[in-house]
Design an enzyme around this catalytic site. Sequence first.
Site, short mmCIF file in Angstrom:
data_model
loop_
_atom_site.label_atom_id
_atom_site.label_comp_id
_atom_site.label_asym_id
_atom_site.label_seq_id
_atom_site.Cartn_x
_atom_site.Cartn_y
_atom_site.Cartn_z
N LYS A 1 116.06 63.56 -16.09
CA LYS A 1 116.58 62.70 -17.17
C LYS A 1 117.11 63.55 -18.31
O LYS A 1 116.49 64.56 -18.66
CB LYS A 1 115.46 61.83 -17.74
CG LYS A 1 114.78 60.93 -16.76
CD LYS A 1 113.65 60.14 -17.43
CE LYS A 1 112.52 61.03 -17.85
NZ LYS A 1 111.36 60.29 -18.39
N LYS B 1 107.19 66.29 -19.61
CA LYS B 1 107.92 66.44 -20.88
C LYS B 1 106.97 66.97 -21.92
O LYS B 1 105.75 66.81 -21.80
CB LYS B 1 108.56 65.13 -21.30
CG LYS B 1 107.64 64.13 -21.91
CD LYS B 1 108.40 62.94 -22.46
CE LYS B 1 109.40 62.36 -21.49
NZ LYS B 1 109.54 60.91 -21.61
O1 LIG Z 1 109.26 58.33 -20.34
C1 LIG Z 1 108.32 57.89 -21.03
C2 LIG Z 1 108.03 58.40 -22.36
O2 LIG Z 1 107.30 59.57 -22.28
C3 LIG Z 1 107.40 57.37 -23.21
O3 LIG Z 1 106.68 57.96 -24.26
P1 LIG Z 1 106.02 57.00 -25.34
O4 LIG Z 1 105.19 55.98 -24.58
O5 LIG Z 1 105.16 57.89 -26.16
O6 LIG Z 1 107.13 56.40 -26.08
#
Ligand SMILES: O=C[C@H](O)COP(=O)(O)O
EC number: 4.2.3.153
Length: 244
Positions: free
Chosen positions: A91, A28
């Site tokens: 997702k 992502k």
């Molecule tokens: O799927 C997991 C996310 O990337 C969580 O990101 P974060 O820990 O920065 O909220």
Amino acid sequence: MTDLLVSVRDDSEFDIAVAAGVAIIDFKEPSRGALAAVEPAIWQSAAKRLPHLHANDAPHRTRPLLSAALGEPEDWQAVIRRLPDAFQFAKIGPSGIDTAREMKRLWGEAALHLGATTELVAVAYADFEAAHCLSPAEIFQLAGQSGFRRCLVDTFTKDGRSTTDHLSYAGLRELGEIASQASMRWAMAGSLRLEIVDDLETQGILPDCYAVRGDVCQHDRAGNLSPLRLQQWVDRVSLPSRKR
Ligand SMILES: O=C[C@H](O)COP(=O)(O)O
């Protein structure tokens, strides 16, 4: 056993996550929101390189599974057809979806475009009011009724507040119960920090997977991956859960 999912944004972060022994590597772009997709060329590179990387770096370990964030309801159609079959999970964020009917329609349409080897994961946002969508309990219930095998609760707004700042322990326990009754594995994300894992265990809240980005980075979730921090998470999640 608890899994660890770590989000990466490019080839070099992918290499670090493979070398660290992360079980699920999720692609992502963290600077563009909770679930923004990376360029499809990055997916394709990972799918091609993974067998070689795994054979060279860690042949004794189980090969990591690949996951892709496809964005929000207005984003996924532009990229979904380019997701390689080597990705086990995909997702889509539910922002703006505030009825069960719309949620099911999105899931149904997305599933039509995924290959047989890629499983759609149901996503809920702990800060669902800010995301203008159904609540996590509603999405988990609906996912269970719709035959999902996995669901994830994350935060839509990345402002440092964690899922545990938005949902009570009772609310998180309820999500675990809904998932368990529907035989779904559930993952928890949302600005998690290592100490939150200790608190959750003390409270008897045991997700099947922790998903992190910000806490394995050097500054914030848009910064560089920290191999040291990553290793601390890999080691922590590999410990057996403390029984209450
Ligand atoms: O799927 C997991 C996310 O990337 C969580 O990101 P974060 O820990 O920065 O909220």
